[in-house]
Design an enzyme around this catalytic site. Structure first.
Site, mmCIF file in Angstrom:
data_model
loop_
_atom_site.group_PDB
_atom_site.id
_atom_site.type_symbol
_atom_site.label_atom_id
_atom_site.label_comp_id
_atom_site.label_asym_id
_atom_site.label_seq_id
_atom_site.Cartn_x
_atom_site.Cartn_y
_atom_site.Cartn_z
ATOM 1 N N TYR A 48 -11.038 -8.909 4.184
ATOM 2 C CA TYR A 48 -9.763 -8.240 3.733
ATOM 3 C C TYR A 48 -8.654 -9.088 4.577
ATOM 4 O O TYR A 48 -8.457 -8.525 5.739
ATOM 5 C CB TYR A 48 -9.825 -6.833 4.355
ATOM 6 C CG TYR A 48 -8.495 -6.135 3.411
ATOM 7 C CD1 TYR A 48 -8.283 -5.488 2.393
ATOM 8 C CD2 TYR A 48 -7.120 -6.271 4.253
ATOM 9 C CE1 TYR A 48 -7.244 -4.916 1.984
ATOM 10 C CE2 TYR A 48 -6.164 -5.401 3.880
ATOM 11 C CZ TYR A 48 -5.882 -4.879 2.611
ATOM 12 O OH TYR A 48 -4.902 -4.171 2.213
ATOM 13 N N LYS B 179 -10.728 -1.039 -0.244
ATOM 14 C CA LYS B 179 -10.134 -1.303 1.320
ATOM 15 C C LYS B 179 -10.879 -1.066 2.186
ATOM 16 O O LYS B 179 -11.181 -2.021 3.240
ATOM 17 C CB LYS B 179 -8.701 -0.601 1.188
ATOM 18 C CG LYS B 179 -7.761 -1.212 0.148
ATOM 19 C CD LYS B 179 -6.371 -0.633 0.126
ATOM 20 C CE LYS B 179 -5.657 -0.922 1.557
ATOM 21 N NZ LYS B 179 -4.339 -0.516 1.637
ATOM 22 N N ASP C 262 1.134 -0.324 8.148
ATOM 23 C CA ASP C 262 2.305 -0.793 8.364
ATOM 24 C C ASP C 262 3.093 -0.494 6.746
ATOM 25 O O ASP C 262 2.651 -0.102 6.001
ATOM 26 C CB ASP C 262 2.519 -2.278 8.514
ATOM 27 C CG ASP C 262 1.572 -3.261 7.555
ATOM 28 O OD1 ASP C 262 0.977 -2.565 6.639
ATOM 29 O OD2 ASP C 262 1.580 -4.495 7.769
ATOM 30 N N SER D 1 0.653 -1.121 -0.103
ATOM 31 C CA SER D 1 -0.001 -0.057 0.021
ATOM 32 C C SER D 1 0.783 1.287 -0.017
ATOM 33 O O SER D 1 0.524 2.287 -0.627
ATOM 34 C CB SER D 1 -0.872 -0.055 1.155
ATOM 35 O OG SER D 1 -0.176 -0.116 2.405
ATOM 36 N N ASP E 123 7.231 -4.967 7.944
ATOM 37 C CA ASP E 123 7.640 -6.245 7.682
ATOM 38 C C ASP E 123 8.662 -6.436 6.399
ATOM 39 O O ASP E 123 8.368 -5.617 5.392
ATOM 40 C CB ASP E 123 6.369 -6.985 6.755
ATOM 41 C CG ASP E 123 5.169 -7.069 8.143
ATOM 42 O OD1 ASP E 123 5.450 -6.935 9.262
ATOM 43 O OD2 ASP E 123 3.947 -7.325 7.658
ATOM 44 N N ASP F 206 5.397 -2.550 4.209
ATOM 45 C CA ASP F 206 6.019 -3.850 3.500
ATOM 46 C C ASP F 206 7.305 -3.121 3.074
ATOM 47 O O ASP F 206 7.354 -2.110 2.056
ATOM 48 C CB ASP F 206 5.059 -4.355 2.724
ATOM 49 C CG ASP F 206 3.605 -4.777 3.397
ATOM 50 O OD1 ASP F 206 4.008 -5.704 4.347
ATOM 51 O OD2 ASP F 206 2.899 -4.461 3.093
#
Length: 505
Positions: free
Chosen positions: A188, A179, A63, A52, A118, A65
């Site tokens: 989701y 979303k 978060d 995202s 992450d 990624d």
């Protein structure tokens, strides 16, 4: 849906500081391997956000990624999950460090100054990683194993999605809406067998391609119209599937691969090697996704027709605890504190879709399951912590089949099913005494207090009324179903027991 300038600044600072840590990590490894000082000075790693954040649709509290790209001599197992994880563990700004090397895409989860990050890792066949390395160039995949290619595809897929949509701004606004809707309606979650962020992004991008000049308000309604009529398992693709004989990486292709034709809702990533990002979808979760998309289509039609309905009606949370009377409650319990609970419930969550599949299999479709992707944490008692997951139970609509006489309702004995699920969960590679799991049947009126306290919104009053109705209704046949395992040293850990039958109301 949008983060503040202050949050954006914190996020940028987190990425900058992490970049410094991975650069130092690679330099130390380069020196350790005996390379010359000039090479040590040039040694670096790339830290590239994806998901995202890279798509430009992240919000407050989202978060990050991120992909770490290192040189060929830096190994994932020893250097990334060993050396780098050790360095991060000693960093004051890092908390909740959780390496997950056995995941489909190996990942290292952590919080950096409170921001969830992450990290995945990929090494390229270069002794030094240039700062301007172009991951869109397919040649970077040469010589990589399948796991590394999957790790690298997060960045490549995000870039391809943005490149393939006709209007990036309209795509981003529409995706934010979808979303928000998907999270409100409980669909989701890739790990639970629903759709994750990449799948929803590809679906929105496909609708944007079909309506290249449409505004977001039009695209949202068209999204539900198109998908409510989609003939699954026809795959959703943004571009043609490409094969590369030289690279030889496995590519999803239902025309060539019989196994790929078994996927229920294929949504194909646009970057080589093309993959199905919805491989976790089961018959149970497909049924729920289709129901929610149809409900979204109806809501959009009513909004368009006027009559006082506004866009807020589309984003109403799904009333999970009003929809079902019976549930399977799955309790994950630990004796070592919140960090241990985070690890254990993450593993349990990844296996829950197997419980859903086993229940529907063993009842021959006579009992339908609706998994709630959310976990509900109980108040900790010292170091003993627990978290609960819920699976709603219902019988399929059978209008033409006469109802059985009173007192002769079908009974479902799920003891063996629950035992099989528990045995599966207890194969956890890092299991140790203190990690416990229990499965039991509960009615709506018996939901734990900590679940009721965490249910928000206007539905809470209706739920309380329904619980009162359940209490005053005529008593039904016994509903208790329980399977559990202790954390003792005997064989009971591996051989959980079950003690009742299940009768859905």
């Amino acid at each position: 849906m949008y983060e503040s300038p202050e949050e954006s600044a914190v996020r940028a600072e987190v990425l900058r500081d992490l970049q410094g840590i991975v650069d130092l990590w690679v330099k130390q490894l380069t020196l350790k391997h005996g390379y010359p000082d000039a090479m040590v000075d040039e040694a670096t790693a790339l830290l590239l956000p994806f998901g995202s954040y890279r798509l430009g649709v992240h919000g407050g509290g989202s978060d990050i990624d991120a992909l770490v790209v290192g040189p060929s001599f830096v190994d994932r197992d020893q250097d990334f999950f060993g050396v780098l994880a050790g360095a991060l563990a000693e960093t004051e700004a890092v908390t909740d460090l959780q390496p997950v090397p056995g995941a489909h895409v190996p990942v290292m989860k952590l919080r950096f100054r409170g921001v969830q990050v992450d990290l995945v890792y990929a090494s390229v066949n270069l002794p030094v990683v240039p700062r301007d390395l172009d991951l869109s160039d397919r040649s970077v995949l040469r010589g990589l194993d399948h796991v590394t290619a999957r790790s690298m595809n997060g960045v490549r897929v995000a870039d391809e999605i943005v490149r393939l949509v006709p209007d990036a701004a309209a795509f981003r606004t529409t995706l934010r809406c979808v979303k928000l809707w998907a999270k409100a309606r409980g669909v989701y979650s890739n790990v639970s067998g629903f759709l994750g962020g990449v799948a929803w992004a590809i679906l929105v991008a496909r609708v944007c391609q079909l309506y290249p000049n449409a505004a977001p308000s039009m695209l949202v309604s068209r999204f539900f119209k198109v998908l409510s009529q989609w003939r699954w398992p026809t795959p959703v693709m943004l571009c043609d599937i490409e094969h590369d004989a030289e690279l030889g990486l496995p590519v999803w292709d239902g025309r060539r691969n019989p196994r790929d034709r078994t996927h229920l809702m294929p949504v194909i990533t646009p970057a080589y090697p093309c993959m199905n990002c919805t491989y976790n979808v089961s018959q149970a979760t497909q049924r729920i996704i289709k129901e929610q998309i149809q409900a979204g289509h109806v809501a959009c039609q009513e909004i368009a027709a006027g009559g006082g309905r506004c866009w807020g009606a589309l984003f109403q949370p799904f009333p999970f605890f009003r929809t079902h009377k019976s549930y399977l409650q799955v309790d994950a319990t630990v004796a070592g504190g919140e960090e241990e609970l985070r690890e254990w419930k993450g593993w349990v969550e990844s296996r829950l879709r197997q419980l859903v599949a086993k229940v529907e299999r063993d009842t021959f479709g006579e009992l339908l399951c609706h998994q709630n992707p959310r976990a509900y944490d109980a108040e900790p008692h010292g170091l003993r912590c627990a978290s609960s997951f819920f699976v709603g139970l219902s019988k399929p609509q059978q209008e033409q089949k006469p109802s059985p006489p009173q007192g002769q309702q079908p009974q479902f004995d799920l003891r063996a099913t629950a035992d099989e699920f528990l045995q599966d969960v207890y194969t956890y590679r890092f299991w140790r005494p203190g990690l416990e799991l229990a499965v039991k049947h509960v009615q709506r009126k018996d939901l734990p207090p900590y679940v009721m306290q965490k249910i928000r919104g206007p539905n809470i009053h209706e739920l309380k009324r329904k619980r009162a109705d359940d209490d005053s209704s005529p008593s039904s046949p016994p509903l208790c179903s329980s399977s559990s395992a202790s954390s003792g040293d005997d064989d009971s850990v591996r051989r959980p027991s079950s003690r009742a039958r299940l009768h859905p109301t």
